[in-house]
Design a protein around this motif. Structure first.
Motif, PDB file in Angstrom:
ATOM      1  N   LYS A 143       0.814  -1.218   0.000  1.00 18.81           N
ATOM      2  CA  LYS A 143       0.000   0.000   0.000  1.00 18.81           C
ATOM      3  C   LYS A 143       0.847   1.267   0.000  1.00 18.81           C
ATOM      4  CE  LYS A 143      -3.983   2.141   2.255  1.00 18.81           C
ATOM      5  NZ  LYS A 143      -4.776   2.177   1.023  1.00 18.81           N
ATOM      6  N   ASN A 149      -2.169   1.767  -8.834  1.00 21.29           N
ATOM      7  CA  ASN A 149      -3.278   0.949  -8.319  1.00 21.29           C
ATOM      8  C   ASN A 149      -2.907   0.194  -7.049  1.00 21.29           C
ATOM      9  OD1 ASN A 149      -4.992   1.658 -10.502  1.00 21.29           O
ATOM     10  ND2 ASN A 149      -4.042   0.076 -11.778  1.00 21.29           N
ATOM     11  N   ASP A 151      -3.488   0.927  -3.923  1.00 23.49           N
ATOM     12  CA  ASP A 151      -4.559   0.875  -2.923  1.00 23.49           C
ATOM     13  C   ASP A 151      -5.491  -0.302  -3.190  1.00 23.49           C
ATOM     14  OD1 ASP A 151      -3.551   3.094  -1.671  1.00 23.49           O
ATOM     15  OD2 ASP A 151      -4.915   4.508  -2.639  1.00 23.49           O
ATOM     16  N   ARG A 152      -5.895  -0.441  -4.436  1.00 19.63           N
ATOM     17  CA  ARG A 152      -6.794  -1.537  -4.811  1.00 19.63           C
ATOM     18  C   ARG A 152      -6.119  -2.887  -4.588  1.00 19.63           C
ATOM     19  NH1 ARG A 152     -10.846  -3.392  -8.437  1.00 19.63           N
ATOM     20  NH2 ARG A 152     -10.160  -5.200  -9.622  1.00 19.63           N
ATOM     21  N   THR A 155      -5.660  -3.616  -0.776  1.00 20.49           N
ATOM     22  CA  THR A 155      -6.949  -3.917  -0.145  1.00 20.49           C
ATOM     23  C   THR A 155      -7.435  -5.307  -0.533  1.00 20.49           C
ATOM     24  OG1 THR A 155      -7.523  -1.566  -0.175  1.00 20.49           O
ATOM     25  CG2 THR A 155      -9.332  -3.137   0.127  1.00 20.49           C
ATOM     26  N   LYS A 156      -7.300  -5.630  -1.798  1.00 20.92           N
ATOM     27  CA  LYS A 156      -7.718  -6.957  -2.277  1.00 20.92           C
ATOM     28  C   LYS A 156      -6.898  -8.050  -1.599  1.00 20.92           C
ATOM     29  CE  LYS A 156      -9.148  -8.853  -6.737  1.00 20.92           C
ATOM     30  NZ  LYS A 156      -9.057  -8.663  -8.202  1.00 20.92           N
ATOM     31  N   TRP A 224      -6.443 -12.276  -6.359  1.00 24.43           N
ATOM     32  CA  TRP A 224      -5.740 -11.175  -5.704  1.00 24.43           C
ATOM     33  C   TRP A 224      -4.267 -11.116  -6.125  1.00 24.43           C
ATOM     34  CZ3 TRP A 224      -1.405 -12.372  -2.950  1.00 24.43           C
ATOM     35  CH2 TRP A 224      -1.255 -13.697  -2.532  1.00 24.43           C
ATOM     36  N   GLU A 227      -2.500  -8.753  -9.292  1.00 20.05           N
ATOM     37  CA  GLU A 227      -2.461  -7.317  -8.980  1.00 20.05           C
ATOM     38  C   GLU A 227      -1.452  -7.015  -7.884  1.00 20.05           C
ATOM     39  OE1 GLU A 227      -6.117  -5.049  -8.588  1.00 20.05           O
ATOM     40  OE2 GLU A 227      -7.200  -6.715  -9.521  1.00 20.05           O
ATOM     41  N   THR A 231       1.906  -4.782  -8.580  1.00 20.44           N
ATOM     42  CA  THR A 231       1.979  -3.464  -7.953  1.00 20.44           C
ATOM     43  C   THR A 231       3.104  -3.366  -6.929  1.00 20.44           C
ATOM     44  OG1 THR A 231      -0.414  -3.267  -8.238  1.00 20.44           O
ATOM     45  CG2 THR A 231       0.620  -1.752  -6.702  1.00 20.44           C
TER      46      THR A 231
END
Length: 490
Positions: A143, A149, A151-152, A155-156, A224, A227, A231
């Motif tokens: 995070k 991306n 944050d997404r 969180t996922k 999940w 991503e 990231t």
């Protein structure tokens, strides 16, 4: 060697504290000092480990919370030691990849401590504490220091893992209320008869399965991962794929299969089907990617699918040749170790390309062999290792998994071979696009490997060759554990 496992867990935590009070912005020197200490402790554990003895060794047992049956119980067998050594390789490797600030380094050290605890704890309450302790640092690393991306993705990652953990905790609470113990060895003994009965058994099985399947991840609980890996900073991606994903496989071996052998046997065709889907669909998804990081992420799902194929095949039928069971389990353990090294190396090479070019798409490069022959050569070795080329570390585990699985689940294993073929296409496509053809104008100024990068690349590559050519020194760590577990699952 009383207290050595506790010391192994505490040293990274002390390192995290030291990093926080370190007056300089660059905390990497102090981090590497503490990692040298932990690596020394891990090697001492290996040196004092009796590879011929059965059961847990170097056990540390203390009363902790007797009211709920929680003990401070640590110990290692061959599988635990293997994962401790893997952690001690991957974490320093990740630290050498990039320079990060003190907060990043402290969170990585906390993650390292949690990993050591997860692989050595033998009581569920203590194990779950360490298991969850790895979740928060990983979430923050993605995070705060992740890319686009983030944050997404963070969180996922958190939601999937946390919900899986809640399901697993509820299952173990049900087991405790029924049997009155959290001790892994006692629960495994009870599992050979029947740990629970009726719908309660299926609910407990489902909760533990869900928690571990998300962590591996196993299809269809994998969404999940691409991503998060894409990231996350390169060093974090290396730790996620190299070690954190192994927590799920370890949980299947240590918890689900010994505690619920009957349920696993009943659902064997479905579980084998999920493993095959992980292998085949993930390799096809990797083929469709243009982003190198996402490609390696999907291939990670593919390779961990081989581990799950071997584990589910071992418990699939009642008539299981002991030799083939041992072959499959040996292959799973070897694949756990080898995949951790190879996948981390691939993420490292992708990071080097992104560092030089500012991009990581397959079509953003071309003709790199003309400018960076060393980078292309060493990266090709890692690709061939991931592909399972004989003579490199990736071949040994995959061969043994297929050898053992064919004997008990031939149809599922035959379909899984498709994953090998597609993986070969994926790497051939990537090598052709990156290394071959005319030199792209945008790559005309890309430098080859520097001295510091060679010092990282060469030892890891030599380890790939050493395991591929003479793997017995790794097999010796867990051979006795494999024999013991084969008897447990028989």
């Amino acid at each position: 060697m009383a207290g050595m496992i506790t010391a192994l867990i505490l040293v990274p935590l002390l390192g995290a504290v030291a990093v926080c009070v370190w007056p300089h912005t660059n905390a990497r020197p102090i981090v590497l000092i503490f990692n040298t200490i932990t690596a020394t402790l891990a090697l001492m554990l290996w040196r004092n480990f009796d590879a011929t003895a059965t059961g847990l060794q170097m056990v540390e047992r203390h009363v902790w919370i007797p009211a709920i049956g929680a003990e401070y119980l640590l110990g290692i067998d061959g599988l635990s030691l293997l994962l401790v050594l893997l952690t001690s390789i991957i974490i320093p490797f990740a630290f050498l990849v990039q320079r990060m600030d003190r907060g990043f380094c402290a969170l990585m050290l906390v993650t390292q401590s949690a990993l050591y605890g997860t692989f050595t704890a033998q009581n569920f309450v203590l194990w779950f504490l360490f298991y969850e302790m790895s979740l928060i640092p990983a979430f923050l690393l993605i995070k705060i220091w992740g890319g686009e991306n983030r944050d997404r993705a963070a969180t996922k990652f958190f939601l999937y893992t946390f919900l899986g953990s809640v399901a697993m905790l509820l299952s173990f609470l049900g087991i405790y209320f029924a049997k009155g113990t959290f001790d892994f060895a006692q629960l495994a003994g009870l599992g050979k008869q029947e740990l629970l009965s009726g719908n309660v058994a299926w609910l407990a099985f489902a909760g533990i399965f869900l928690g571990l399947a998300v962590k591996v991840p196993l299809f269809p609980f994998h969404t999940w991962l691409p991503e998060a890996y894409e990231t996350a900073p390169v060093g974090v991606s290396m730790v996620l794929t190299g070690v954190l994903s192994k927590m799920g496989v370890y949980g299947f071996v240590r918890l689900l299969l010994p505690l619920f052998p009957n349920e696993v046997k009943i659902l064997a065709p479905w579980l084998l089907g999920l493993a095959v889907c992980s292998i085949v669909f993930a390799s096809l998804a990797a083929w469709a990617q243009s982003d190198l990081k996402r490609m390696v992420a999907y291939l990670s799902i593919n390779h961990l699918g081989y581990c799950m194929l071997g584990l589910f095949a071992v418990t699939a039928t009642t008539a299981r040749p002991v030799v083939e069971m041992q072959a499959a389990l040996s292959g799973v353990f070897m694949q756990i170790f080898n995949h951790g090294i190879t996948a981390a190396a691939l993420f490292y090479y992708v990071g080097l390309l992104e560092q030089r070019r500012g991009l990581r798409g397959i079509n953003d490069f071309g003709g790199l062999m003309q400018r960076t022959p060393l980078l292309c050569g060493w990266m090709s070795v890692a690709m061939f290792s991931s592909l399972g080329l004989p003579g490199l570390n990736g071949f040994i585990g995959e061969f043994l998994i297929f050898k053992g699985s064919f004997a008990v689940a031939a149809s599922f294993t035959a379909v899984a071979v498709i994953g090998l073929l597609v993986t070969a296409i994926v790497f051939a496509r990537a090598m052709q696009a990156l290394f071959s053809g005319p030199l792209a104008e945008s790559c005309s100024g890309v430098p080859d490997l520097g001295r510091a990068e060679k010092l990282v690349v060469v030892p890891v590559t030599l380890l790939m060759f050493a395991i591929g050519i003479a793997p017995q020194f790794v097999f010796n760590i867990f051979n006795t554990t494999v024999v013991q577990m084969a008897r447990l699952f028989a």
